[in-house]
Scaffold this active site. Structure first.
Site, PDB file in Angstrom:
ATOM      1  N   GLU A  78      10.838  15.886  15.331  1.00 17.05           N
ATOM      2  CA  GLU A  78      11.135  15.815  13.901  1.00 17.05           C
ATOM      3  C   GLU A  78      10.273  16.842  13.143  1.00 17.05           C
ATOM      4  O   GLU A  78       9.061  16.898  13.328  1.00 17.05           O
ATOM      5  CB  GLU A  78      10.808  14.403  13.403  1.00 17.05           C
ATOM      6  CG  GLU A  78      11.193  14.180  11.963  1.00 17.05           C
ATOM      7  CD  GLU A  78      10.922  12.751  11.509  1.00 17.05           C
ATOM      8  OE1 GLU A  78       9.828  12.241  11.765  1.00 17.05           O
ATOM      9  OE2 GLU A  78      11.830  12.156  10.889  1.00 17.05           O
ATOM     10  N   GLU A 126       9.945   1.781  10.867  1.00 18.80           N
ATOM     11  CA  GLU A 126      10.976   2.809  10.703  1.00 18.80           C
ATOM     12  C   GLU A 126      10.237   4.136  10.771  1.00 18.80           C
ATOM     13  O   GLU A 126       9.450   4.459   9.896  1.00 18.80           O
ATOM     14  CB  GLU A 126      11.684   2.586   9.369  1.00 18.80           C
ATOM     15  CG  GLU A 126      13.065   3.196   9.361  1.00 18.80           C
ATOM     16  CD  GLU A 126      13.028   4.606   8.848  1.00 18.80           C
ATOM     17  OE1 GLU A 126      12.779   5.520   9.684  1.00 18.80           O
ATOM     18  OE2 GLU A 126      13.238   4.813   7.645  1.00 18.80           O
ATOM     19  N   LYS A 141       0.893  -1.170   0.000  1.00 17.43           N
ATOM     20  CA  LYS A 141       0.000   0.000   0.000  1.00 17.43           C
ATOM     21  C   LYS A 141       0.923   1.208   0.000  1.00 17.43           C
ATOM     22  O   LYS A 141       1.479   1.583   1.027  1.00 17.43           O
ATOM     23  CB  LYS A 141      -0.868  -0.023   1.257  1.00 17.43           C
ATOM     24  CG  LYS A 141      -2.199   0.704   1.135  1.00 17.43           C
ATOM     25  CD  LYS A 141      -2.116   2.171   0.771  1.00 17.43           C
ATOM     26  CE  LYS A 141      -1.767   3.032   1.962  1.00 17.43           C
ATOM     27  NZ  LYS A 141      -1.574   4.454   1.577  1.00 17.43           N
ATOM     28  N   CYS A 151      13.982  10.347   6.639  1.00 18.56           N
ATOM     29  CA  CYS A 151      13.958   9.876   8.033  1.00 18.56           C
ATOM     30  C   CYS A 151      15.298  10.152   8.693  1.00 18.56           C
ATOM     31  O   CYS A 151      15.367  10.493   9.868  1.00 18.56           O
ATOM     32  CB  CYS A 151      13.680   8.391   8.075  1.00 18.56           C
ATOM     33  SG  CYS A 151      12.135   7.988   7.282  1.00 18.56           S
TER      34      CYS A 151
END
Ligand code: ADP
Length: 484
Positions: free
Chosen positions: A386, A253, A178, A287
């Site tokens: 983040e 992750e 997906k 990331c």
């Protein structure tokens, strides 16, 4: 692009078929803010069909009967096909994500490498012989898990496809992917190209759609054996909960707030270039973006002056302008980043430097001028959370102990860089920084296909890339043979 790319449907058993919803999602080019295509809005029923196809391929179909060597050849072949279509794929990726062409081209090199690497690895995963009691022979065998689910993000659609699908296939799993609704044109095209590479029906199934709809249906499906997820920590919790309910494993992750630690004896120019590069790469939507620069107090003034000068030459523009960075992925993401910057400034952070948005970049595009903050309060949001945008927090530290403390002072633990010409110091400090990947006198590895990658703490768990990834997609069986 003048004509709109039409939705192809959902890709199941090597064929496009209409989604059961009959609905589509508009795809917006971040560089222009304009619709350039449509994708099908996959549903739970489409996910059911995709999982059933994968299950059949694994248990009864041609895919499950292939030897490891044969699977490896298909993967290697896929890598070559990616190379053959590299320019077309790079253009599609650049339109879909807004990234500069040179970066999209580099992503296709990495994508091809994933298939080449895991193609070579497919028949090299083998178990051990275990010394046991007299009268026994004990072997360990790695077997595929079965049907693996792959939920991937929008920042590197092509690379993420390679990173998660290639090792799963190499181990003999049948996959259902997906991709992200914000950007997934290349994964959809790759599904098609997998037929050209020779993959049998059901090995690679692809259901585009919304996270809370197709994504949730896939992660909670009762007939999948594993979930590989890259995305936000919030959705990571939902994924892990869904996996727990089905008693299956998952790799997560979930991003980072990765520091580069620069000691006074660092290679100064290389460190300045690396710090600037690691936050503008993919407009900070990586990331492993180097989003914190931790600089020893004794070189602080000189370092941030050089960083400011460097940053002021950086420009954001369209893929065709091919500058340092592109726009961010969406208006939502741009607004989120701007909000975090406003919050940082309210908390006392000061702007050290801003890059430019190039003249000629369409006003409707989602551009954010890359920004460095200093005078950052260590406990503030900009120091700890983040941003997922081109925003760097620069902070001074006093000594080794302080550097380690500061580096470890976020909930994340993905990547770190340590810069020092004193090898012992770099190792001493690096070993104490809690991350899954540590660079000494460098940062980032241009895809780093061979290098195991993953997080500690809120950055997630499990390892992707390298040989390690293969074991995530395998179950070990211990074979105990009694003999006289
Ligand atoms: P981001 O905030 O960076 O978009 P997300 O974690 O929301 O990251 O998205 C990463 C991937 O997870 C995308 O493919 C998205 O569609 C999917 N996703 C989002 N919400 C869910 C959910 N509730 N269940 C499963 N997948 C989801």
């Amino acid at each position: 692009m003048s004509t709109i790319i039409p939705a192809k449907g959902v890709f199941i058993n090597n064929r496009w078929q209409p989604s059961s919803s009959g609905k589509t999602i508009a795809m917006i080019a971040p560089a222009t803010g304009k619709v350039f295509g449509e994708i099908a809005r996959g549903t739970a029923a489409d996910i059911d069909a995709a999982v059933a196809a994968a299950r059949h391929a694994f248990e009864k179909g041609a895919w499950g009967k292939l030897t490891a060597t044969e699977r490896g050849r298909l993967l290697t072949n896929f890598g070559r096909i990616v190379e053959k279509h590299a320019e077309e794929l790079a253009l599609l990726e650049a339109t879909d994500t807004g990234k500069p062409m040179k970066q999209a081209r580099a992503d296709m090199v990495a994508l091809a490498r994933y298939f080449e690497y895991y193609g070579g690895a497919a028949d090299k995963v083998h178990g051990d012989t275990v010394p046991f009691m007299d009268g026994f022979l004990v072997n360990t065998i790695y077997e595929p898990l079965g049907v693996t689910a792959h939920i991937i993000p929008w920042n590197y659609p092509a690379q993420m496809f390679g990173r998660t699908i290639a090792p799963a296939l190499a181990m003999g799993n049948a996959t259902v992917c997906k991709p992200a609704e914000e950007a997934c044109m290349v994964p959809l095209r790759l599904a098609e190209l997998s037929v050209e590479a020779g993959f049998p029906e059901g090995a690679i199934n692809m259901v585009p759609g919304l996270g809370e709809e197709a994504g949730a249906a896939l992660s909670s499906h009762g007939d999948i054996d594993f979930i590989s997820f890259t995305g936000s920590p919030e959705v990571g919790i939902l994924i892990q909960t869904a996996a727990a309910k089905n008693h299956i494993g998952c790799t997560l992750e979930l991003g980072g707030k990765s520091p580069q630690i620069i000691f006074e004896d660092a290679d100064f120019d290389a460190a300045v270039a690396s710090v600037a590069g690691a936050i503008v790469q993919n407009a900070g939507q990586t990331c492993s973006a180097g989003s914190r620069a931790l600089v020893q107090r004794s070189i602080w003034d000189k370092f941030i002056a050089a960083l400011k000068a460097k940053f002021e030459t950086i420009q954001a523009g369209t893929p065709e302008m091919d500058l340092d960075l592109g726009p961010v992925i969406s208006a939502t993401q741009r607004d989120r980043i701007n909000k975090m910057m406003a919050m940082a400034e309210r908390a006392g952070a000061k702007v050290l430097a801003k890059g430019k948005i190039a003249d000629g970049a369409p006003k409707e595009g989602f551009y954010v001028a890359p920004t460095i903050y200093y005078d950052v309060e260590r406990s503030s949001e900009i120091a700890r959370e983040e941003v997922f945008g081109p925003v760097l927090a620069a902070m001074p530290f006093e000594d080794e102990e302080d550097a380690i403390h500061l580096a470890n002072s976020t909930d994340y633990g993905l990547v770190a860089g340590v810069w020092s010409k004193d090898g012992s110091r770099a190792l001493r400090v690096g070993k104490k920084v809690r991350v899954g990947q540590l660079f000494i006198n460098g940062y980032g590895a241009g895809g780093g296909i061979e290098l195991p990658f993953g997080g500690m703490k809120k950055s997630g768990h499990g390892r992707e890339k390298g040989f390690e990834a293969l074991y995530e997609f395998a179950a070990m069986k211990t074979l105990v043979i009694k003999h006289n």
